[in-house]
Design a protein around this motif. Sequence first.
Motif, PDB file in Angstrom:
ATOM      1  N   LEU A   1     -12.192 -46.978  -9.839  1.00 30.27           N
ATOM      2  CA  LEU A   1     -12.926 -46.338  -8.643  1.00 30.27           C
ATOM      3  C   LEU A   1     -14.045 -47.405  -8.396  1.00 30.27           C
ATOM      4  O   LEU A   1     -14.840 -47.771  -9.309  1.00 30.27           O
ATOM      5  CB  LEU A   1     -13.468 -44.987  -9.113  1.00 30.27           C
TER       6      LEU A   1
ATOM      7  N   GLY B   1     -11.973 -41.225 -13.084  1.00 28.22           N
ATOM      8  CA  GLY B   1     -13.319 -41.868 -13.575  1.00 28.22           C
ATOM      9  C   GLY B   1     -13.188 -42.645 -15.024  1.00 28.22           C
ATOM     10  O   GLY B   1     -13.938 -43.353 -15.470  1.00 28.22           O
TER      11      GLY B   1
ATOM     12  N   ASP C   1     -13.993 -39.444  -8.728  1.00 23.63           N
ATOM     13  CA  ASP C   1     -14.402 -39.815 -10.238  1.00 23.63           C
ATOM     14  C   ASP C   1     -13.809 -38.800 -11.056  1.00 23.63           C
ATOM     15  O   ASP C   1     -13.465 -39.131 -12.194  1.00 23.63           O
ATOM     16  CB  ASP C   1     -15.783 -39.957 -10.299  1.00 23.63           C
ATOM     17  N   SER C   2     -13.671 -37.383 -10.833  1.00 22.21           N
ATOM     18  CA  SER C   2     -13.288 -36.445 -11.823  1.00 22.21           C
ATOM     19  C   SER C   2     -11.634 -36.814 -12.020  1.00 22.21           C
ATOM     20  O   SER C   2     -11.194 -36.183 -12.959  1.00 22.21           O
ATOM     21  CB  SER C   2     -13.386 -35.144 -11.055  1.00 22.21           C
TER      22      SER C   2
ATOM     23  N   PRO D   1     -18.077 -35.603 -13.971  1.00 28.42           N
ATOM     24  CA  PRO D   1     -18.067 -37.065 -13.494  1.00 28.42           C
ATOM     25  C   PRO D   1     -19.362 -37.472 -13.518  1.00 28.42           C
ATOM     26  O   PRO D   1     -20.347 -36.881 -13.273  1.00 28.42           O
ATOM     27  CB  PRO D   1     -17.335 -36.978 -11.971  1.00 28.42           C
TER      28      PRO D   1
ATOM     29  N   TYR E   1     -17.137 -39.327  -3.762  1.00 27.26           N
ATOM     30  CA  TYR E   1     -16.953 -40.313  -4.997  1.00 27.26           C
ATOM     31  C   TYR E   1     -16.889 -39.233  -5.941  1.00 27.26           C
ATOM     32  O   TYR E   1     -16.169 -39.743  -7.039  1.00 27.26           O
ATOM     33  CB  TYR E   1     -18.404 -41.016  -4.905  1.00 27.26           C
ATOM     34  N   ASN E   2     -17.810 -38.310  -6.176  1.00 18.99           N
ATOM     35  CA  ASN E   2     -17.625 -37.357  -7.411  1.00 18.99           C
ATOM     36  C   ASN E   2     -16.203 -36.684  -7.672  1.00 18.99           C
ATOM     37  O   ASN E   2     -15.687 -36.735  -8.675  1.00 18.99           O
ATOM     38  CB  ASN E   2     -18.459 -36.155  -7.245  1.00 18.99           C
TER      39      ASN E   2
END
Length: 870
Positions: free
Chosen positions: A767, A762, A758-759, A617, A754-755
Amino acid sequence: MNKKRIIVTIIILSASIFTGIFVYKNYSVNTSSGEIVISKKSNYDASEEIKKALNLLNSNKKADFITNVDTSSNIVALSFEGLSDKDTMNKIIHMLDEHGIKATFFIPGIKAAEDPSIVKMIQKGGHDIGSGTLSWTKNMDKLSSKDLVTDFCRSNKILKSITGKDPVLLKCNSTVYNDNILTAAYASGNKYVVNSNHYLSYQSFKNYDQAYGYVKNLEKGTIISIKLEGVLDSTEYGEKRAEEKPAIDKQAGINEGKNKEEKEVAITQIVEWILKSIDEQNKTVVKVSDFSSAQKYNKPQKIKNVSNNKYSKSNISNNNQVEKNTLGNKEENKEANNETNKETNNDIDSINFKELIEKNNKKQAPVVSEFYTTEKSLAYTFRGLSNEASLDKVLDTLEKLNAKGTFFVTKEEILKYPDRINKILSKGHEIGNGGITTNLTLLNKSTEEICKEIYEVDKLLKEKGITTNAYMAGYGYVDPQIQEALSAITSIPSLKNYELFTYTKAPIVNKYKGMSAEDIVSDYFNINSYVSLRKGEIVYFRLDSNLFKNEDAIANIIELVTKNYVQNGYINKYNEKLKSYDLAQKPLGYSVVTLDNLQKTIETSSQFGRYNIISNPIPMKERTYEEALGMMKTNYIGNEYIDLSDFSEEEKLSIDKSGTIDTKGENVIFFSFDDWGGDPVINEILDVLNKHNVKATFFVISKYADINSGISNANPNLLRTIALNGNDIGSHNYNHELLGVDRKELEVSLIKSYNVMDSVIGDLDSLRPYFRPPTLLLRKEGLAAVYESGYKYTISGNITTHDYERNSAQDIVDYIKDGLVKNKGNVIVMHMNDQAYYTAEALDIFLTNNEKGLYGEKYKIAKLSDYLEK
């Protein structure tokens, strides 16, 4: 007279001999002081054993060493150290029995002597008993050989006197196993010394999720040691990475000052969590002694000849793998195997499987235990056709429920039960490739042998007009050889789409033998852990189990699971009178489909389906502290009730307290939902939003969407569903950490949150770099960390509904109506947790009223990104 004297003499001699034997056995004679001193011997006197052991020291023979083993089998060993009170021990023994697990108890001799009845209770439960030395003394490697022998022999004597068996296992407390220890152990009669680097105490976990994550990260072949008394010391945290350890004692939420009763309650909870985690993750528990044949001192070796040693499935009583190895009775199997072994397969011989494996270059096929899908469906899988009556009952029940399943069949079943397979197909179900070898022997086969098994069964199925892309090894077994074999065999064009399947749930397990369907479902799908089944889950049912006399049992389980966890789900409803929550159901409306359906339904812009987790991500761009301080004045959307005590007077004046968004005079409402919940509550909210064709913003505790979080109910599918419905998604932190926690911990969580999202989403326009402070708590340094981490907006909001503790939907509606601000953007804080029973209903009422103009001018319903920078 002579005759009488002889008789008297014989009587006197007999009495003397008897007295001598009695004195020898029961008294010790000491002449070292120059006087004869006679003292009564204890039942636990080990003077003779010590004497013999000291003589054996000169042989220099050493005890063997047992520690973790290097194995591809998904096994662990469970041991306990010390003793607790009888009631606590009884509870632990009962839990082990319920899960069909046999453990090893290392008991200090003195503890055993204090209450032999506890030791006998453990032994009666079928568990192994090893020596925990005489008094569990630390650093025994510093003692002399004589002292070690004395300690070990005395402990062994006590345990043997109670159990009638010589303890062959020895475990020392915080001790380096040097040659002195190993030599003394062997001389004292302890054939093995045991070492572990995974320790737990009553303080190790705060909750079940931590225990689940700990068990998930254990390597195969690990010995888990649970201390029944005391806390962990510095030597017992091991050398594993931090995330593989249990929580540090001081962080576990249980003070060392807890009283004895509270500690006993805590240790039983820890044991319960560990057993449940082992159960759910399909690990097999063996005794510590079973590891002895798999390794030598300092030379751990891979377990060999699995089918012939104690790891054979027929010798393992495991809660996730029922005890019956073979399908049908032994004579039937023998006959069937003879027939199948007579067959030749020129086609298989013509394929160079070694070459396929070499070209595959060690790649491993992924394991599918659940699908990454947004389709409102899940799968039931089945094995075992030998019990036709049970099969028929299940097929009738599936038809009644309009559910379709996947039945994995073996080579033997294809040849033996063609009519039953045709019956399954005629009902609209799917047949999957179940291989040839079903027991644990499979885990000891070579990659080439496994390739051949998969190919041979696929060929047999195709000859009968059956195609499948699904393979389940044994009873859901997974190891690197199996993964490598499936990866290699997909280079054959006709098998290119094959996938390797296991499962997330398997309620037909040993501990439920003879229980009713109602009790099994209630226990396995504990409502504190499972409010429903999730999209994409795979539930596995063993049909030929001998656990139930009633042939309706498995069909009844399937019906209860479907009605309560697929068609409906659970949620908590606030009870104002009791100030607590009552359990209630909500309709869910999921369907049960074949694996093939879930395999082939790929997500597109216009349909739900399978998707991929993004491996790399794109992170947010981080900022400087000075930039973050400036953003507090412009990019914080506050709340009038927020505590600003650690802000300067100037900052207090500049920071927003209204909680509204400047919408240039438009009357706008931004609905937002915090936390996380199960499918029933979140789907209901989404249904209401879609009904009114409006969008909202969801602030997610993102660990619940993280497939690597180690929690049992991680649900990325639900997060993606929210995104696909067109809503904004922001962060409520990874673990719901407050902005007042340690700054380093906070920054890690903010970025990770967040990451992770996002994965999952994303690739969708959903997001947002928006943050909602957990509990709306605000601290200056915490807020700065939010902006430094890359977030653009922190949003508290002006109307906090407390919807999770309201008495009715109308109560929530009235609260929102009374708090609305005209000509601004109202930010309404609601929740999507499993206590938000009335939230969706209240949302529906409010949106309906707004559409009718009951609040004056109709409010525009928007998501935050409609007015804030994305």
